[in-house]
Design a protein around this motif. Structure first.
Motif, PDB file in Angstrom:
ATOM      1  N   PRO A   1       0.965  -1.259   0.168  1.00 48.18           N
ATOM      2  CA  PRO A   1      -0.015   0.001  -0.014  1.00 48.18           C
ATOM      3  C   PRO A   1       0.821   1.203   0.178  1.00 48.18           C
ATOM      4  O   PRO A   1       0.225   2.402  -0.104  1.00 48.18           O
ATOM      5  CB  PRO A   1      -0.776  -0.374   1.395  1.00 48.18           C
ATOM      6  CG  PRO A   1       0.168  -0.856   2.350  1.00 48.18           C
ATOM      7  CD  PRO A   1       0.594  -1.923   1.234  1.00 48.18           C
ATOM      8  N   SER A   2       2.136   1.314   0.073  1.00 43.61           N
ATOM      9  CA  SER A   2       2.989   2.538   0.180  1.00 43.61           C
ATOM     10  C   SER A   2       4.271   2.571  -0.323  1.00 43.61           C
ATOM     11  O   SER A   2       4.489   1.186  -0.947  1.00 43.61           O
ATOM     12  CB  SER A   2       3.155   2.753   1.630  1.00 43.61           C
ATOM     13  OG  SER A   2       4.270   1.903   2.173  1.00 43.61           O
ATOM     14  N   SER A   3       4.839   3.474  -0.576  1.00 42.76           N
ATOM     15  CA  SER A   3       6.344   3.603  -1.523  1.00 42.76           C
ATOM     16  C   SER A   3       7.377   2.452  -0.548  1.00 42.76           C
ATOM     17  O   SER A   3       8.497   2.106  -1.109  1.00 42.76           O
ATOM     18  CB  SER A   3       6.818   4.986  -1.213  1.00 42.76           C
ATOM     19  OG  SER A   3       7.184   5.332  -0.200  1.00 42.76           O
ATOM     20  N   GLU A   4       7.136   2.392   0.734  1.00 42.84           N
ATOM     21  CA  GLU A   4       8.107   1.379   1.441  1.00 42.84           C
ATOM     22  C   GLU A   4       7.958  -0.052   1.257  1.00 42.84           C
ATOM     23  O   GLU A   4       9.217  -0.677   1.527  1.00 42.84           O
ATOM     24  CB  GLU A   4       7.678   1.738   3.022  1.00 42.84           C
ATOM     25  CG  GLU A   4       7.910   3.073   3.482  1.00 42.84           C
ATOM     26  CD  GLU A   4       8.004   3.588   4.826  1.00 42.84           C
ATOM     27  OE1 GLU A   4       7.998   2.504   5.626  1.00 42.84           O
ATOM     28  OE2 GLU A   4       7.885   4.602   5.525  1.00 42.84           O
ATOM     29  N   GLY A   5       7.132  -0.569   0.385  1.00 46.41           N
ATOM     30  CA  GLY A   5       7.028  -1.909   0.336  1.00 46.41           C
ATOM     31  C   GLY A   5       7.547  -2.503  -1.213  1.00 46.41           C
ATOM     32  O   GLY A   5       7.682  -3.543  -1.312  1.00 46.41           O
ATOM     33  N   TYR A   6       8.450  -1.450  -1.612  1.00 46.83           N
ATOM     34  CA  TYR A   6       8.841  -2.057  -2.825  1.00 46.83           C
ATOM     35  C   TYR A   6      10.176  -2.564  -2.790  1.00 46.83           C
ATOM     36  O   TYR A   6      10.814  -2.056  -2.067  1.00 46.83           O
ATOM     37  CB  TYR A   6       9.053  -0.570  -3.956  1.00 46.83           C
ATOM     38  CG  TYR A   6       9.733  -0.923  -5.249  1.00 46.83           C
ATOM     39  CD1 TYR A   6       8.671  -1.214  -6.365  1.00 46.83           C
ATOM     40  CD2 TYR A   6      11.020  -0.802  -5.487  1.00 46.83           C
ATOM     41  CE1 TYR A   6       9.155  -1.506  -7.615  1.00 46.83           C
ATOM     42  CE2 TYR A   6      11.547  -1.129  -6.859  1.00 46.83           C
ATOM     43  CZ  TYR A   6      10.607  -1.586  -7.715  1.00 46.83           C
ATOM     44  OH  TYR A   6      10.847  -1.986  -9.162  1.00 46.83           O
ATOM     45  N   MET A   7      10.392  -3.608  -3.531  1.00 48.15           N
ATOM     46  CA  MET A   7      11.526  -4.203  -3.479  1.00 48.15           C
ATOM     47  C   MET A   7      12.259  -4.272  -4.994  1.00 48.15           C
ATOM     48  O   MET A   7      11.300  -4.439  -5.863  1.00 48.15           O
ATOM     49  CB  MET A   7      11.676  -5.670  -2.843  1.00 48.15           C
ATOM     50  CG  MET A   7      12.832  -6.421  -3.144  1.00 48.15           C
ATOM     51  SD  MET A   7      12.671  -8.191  -2.761  1.00 48.15           S
ATOM     52  CE  MET A   7      12.179  -8.147  -0.836  1.00 48.15           C
ATOM     53  N   SER A   8      13.559  -4.176  -4.931  1.00 48.59           N
ATOM     54  CA  SER A   8      14.255  -3.773  -6.310  1.00 48.59           C
ATOM     55  C   SER A   8      13.735  -5.077  -7.316  1.00 48.59           C
ATOM     56  O   SER A   8      13.672  -6.299  -6.987  1.00 48.59           O
ATOM     57  CB  SER A   8      15.680  -3.918  -6.051  1.00 48.59           C
ATOM     58  OG  SER A   8      16.240  -3.769  -7.462  1.00 48.59           O
ATOM     59  N   GLY A   9      13.428  -4.765  -8.506  1.00 49.25           N
ATOM     60  CA  GLY A   9      12.843  -5.724  -9.320  1.00 49.25           C
ATOM     61  C   GLY A   9      11.421  -5.978  -9.549  1.00 49.25           C
ATOM     62  O   GLY A   9      10.884  -6.657 -10.279  1.00 49.25           O
ATOM     63  N   ASN A  10      10.483  -5.564  -8.344  1.00 45.77           N
ATOM     64  CA  ASN A  10       9.083  -5.818  -8.364  1.00 45.77           C
ATOM     65  C   ASN A  10       8.470  -4.996  -9.632  1.00 45.77           C
ATOM     66  O   ASN A  10       7.452  -5.619 -10.033  1.00 45.77           O
ATOM     67  CB  ASN A  10       8.548  -4.809  -7.169  1.00 45.77           C
ATOM     68  CG  ASN A  10       8.633  -5.901  -5.760  1.00 45.77           C
ATOM     69  OD1 ASN A  10       9.262  -6.960  -5.986  1.00 45.77           O
ATOM     70  ND2 ASN A  10       8.012  -5.447  -4.913  1.00 45.77           N
TER      71      ASN A  10
END
Length: 435
Positions: A400-409
């Protein structure tokens, strides 16, 4: 109902998701597939990405002695994204990731290698695959477009933006596009929405992502969220609309990005006093964007780190732009950046490099809610017949937020949904699947 053209599959968007969906569907020689692209000149977000493909359980990892699997990959994503409800989608995308990485290499001739020097926050093992030479997303798009051009049953129509969907009896039966400024009605057995997100739509960003206000925008101009709007008009559900891919290593005044591996090599972030203020290795670069948004931050790295980081096209672009500086001593660097109390680790080897970094936004991560086949879900339940979505048009896997992004997602969702949708459509036409 009359149409100007009739195809089996109409794909709106010619980026990575749209092209993979077209290529996989076109394996059935009986299908006619048309891809309508808004503008190859303006490009797509994949074109300006690093082209890094996250996949667990590939032969490249096995050759390097790395024990990984789609399940481990999925668990890593779910540990970061704060969105347990996304598990079915995450698992489906992770299952196909090693298959399309090896398909790119074996069937399409893409020069794949495992990036052993590409450590990222949250990834328990190295699993980013890149092209040899690290040319990035541009090279990936060249591979996909070349394959589409060679397919006899795929028509790629450039400068032909979609302008709406055509529905009948609660099912999508086609799309409207502009070709040379003239509206054409295209009938289709299935329509795939594979456009970029809405990061360049100020009204949608203000409504859904107000925390990104004022951040540097590093995405493409064509990310206007049109396809999401068409889905909403038909009653589609949306999810995680406040999620976006941020970046904490955008070089201020230049708009280029530094290699995200630098913090994992030992680079340090300091504030305007020269003090470190964050555990650099503990943050993904999207979360880092929020942390530095209100700071005057400088990233500093030494010569051995620089030699490794320069393997990335991001660093080569930054070097060409003059986005970072070189200094013989810490004192020289501190004076150049007006850092009154700078103390660097004792093992830093000169010459030193530095760049003033700020926060940026690259793409949005929320969108139309889809199932593991890419079918667009209706807000009252079930799915909208004939309508599929992936890439920036669909809700991604970063929570739900920008903090949950992992490289490659981002590319995992783009290529993964393209693969799932294309395979489903090819199988459906052969009567293997229903729906």
């Amino acid at each position: 109902m009359t149409f100007d053209d009739q195809v089996d599959v109409a794909v709106l968007g010619g980026g990575a998701c749209g092209l993979v969906a077209a290529l996989r569907a076109a394996r059935d020689p009986g299908l006619v597939v048309a891809v309508y692209e808004k503008s190859t000149r303006e490009g797509c977000n994949t074109r300006y990405s690093s082209g890094s493909l996250a996949a667990g359980g590939t032969r490249y990892q096995r050759a390097a002695g790395i024990d990984d699997s789609p399940g481990r990959h999925a668990r890593d994503i779910l540990a970061v994204n704060g969105d347990p409800a996304s598990a079915p989608i995450v698992n489906a995308l992770c299952r196909v990731a090693p298959r399309y990485v090896e398909w790119l290499a074996d069937d399409l001739g893409h020069p794949v290698e495992l990036g052993l020097d590409m450590a990222r926050a949250g990834q328990s093992v190295p699993r980013l695959h890149t092209d040899t030479g690290r040319a990035g997303g541009a090279r990936l798009m060249e591979t996909l477009r070349r394959a589409a051009e060679a397919a006899p049953n795929i028509a790629f129509v450039d400068n032909a933006p979609g302008i709406g969907l055509i529905s009948r009896n609660d099912a999508v039966v086609g799309a409207e596009v502009l070709e040379n400024g003239v509206k054409r009605r295209v009938g289709a057995g299935a329509v795939v929405l594979a456009a970029d997100g809405f990061a360049n739509n100020p009204a949608m960003m203000a409504e859904h992502c107000p925390e990104a206000e004022g951040a540097f925008y590093g995405g493409v101009s064509t990310s206007t969220g049109d396809a999401i709007g068409w889905g909403l008009e038909l009653g589609a559900a949306v999810r995680n609309m406040g999620s976006f891919l941020g970046h904490g290593l955008v070089v201020q005044g230049h708009g280029t990005r530094l290699n995200p591996v630098l913090p994992f090599l030992g680079a340090v972030l300091v504030d305007d006093q020269g003090h470190r203020f964050v555990d650099e290795k503990a943050q993904g670069y999207s979360k880092l964007g929020r942390i530095i948004a209100d700071r005057r931050a400088v990233l500093i790295w030494d010569q051995p780190m620089h030699e490794t980081a320069m393997h990335s096209e991001l660093m080569r672009e930054s070097e060409t732009a003059g986005a970072f500086t070189t200094h013989p001593t810490p004192a020289h660097l501190a004076a150049a950046y007006s850092l009154p109390d700078l103390t660097l680790p004792a093992d830093f080897t000169p010459p030193l490099r530095a760049g003033r970094v700020t926060s940026g936004i690259l793409t949005t991560q929320g969108g139309l809610l889809v199932d593991p086949r890419g079918r667009v879900q209706h807000r009252t339940g079930g799915w909208i017949k004939g309508l599929y979505a992936g890439g920036g048009s669909a809700c991604g896997i970063s929570g739900p937020s920008s903090e949950g992004y992992m490289s490659g997602n981002g590319l995992l969702a783009a290529l993964g949904f393209g693969w799932l949708i294309g395979d489903h459509l090819a199988a459906r036409e052969r009567g293997i699947m229903a729906g």
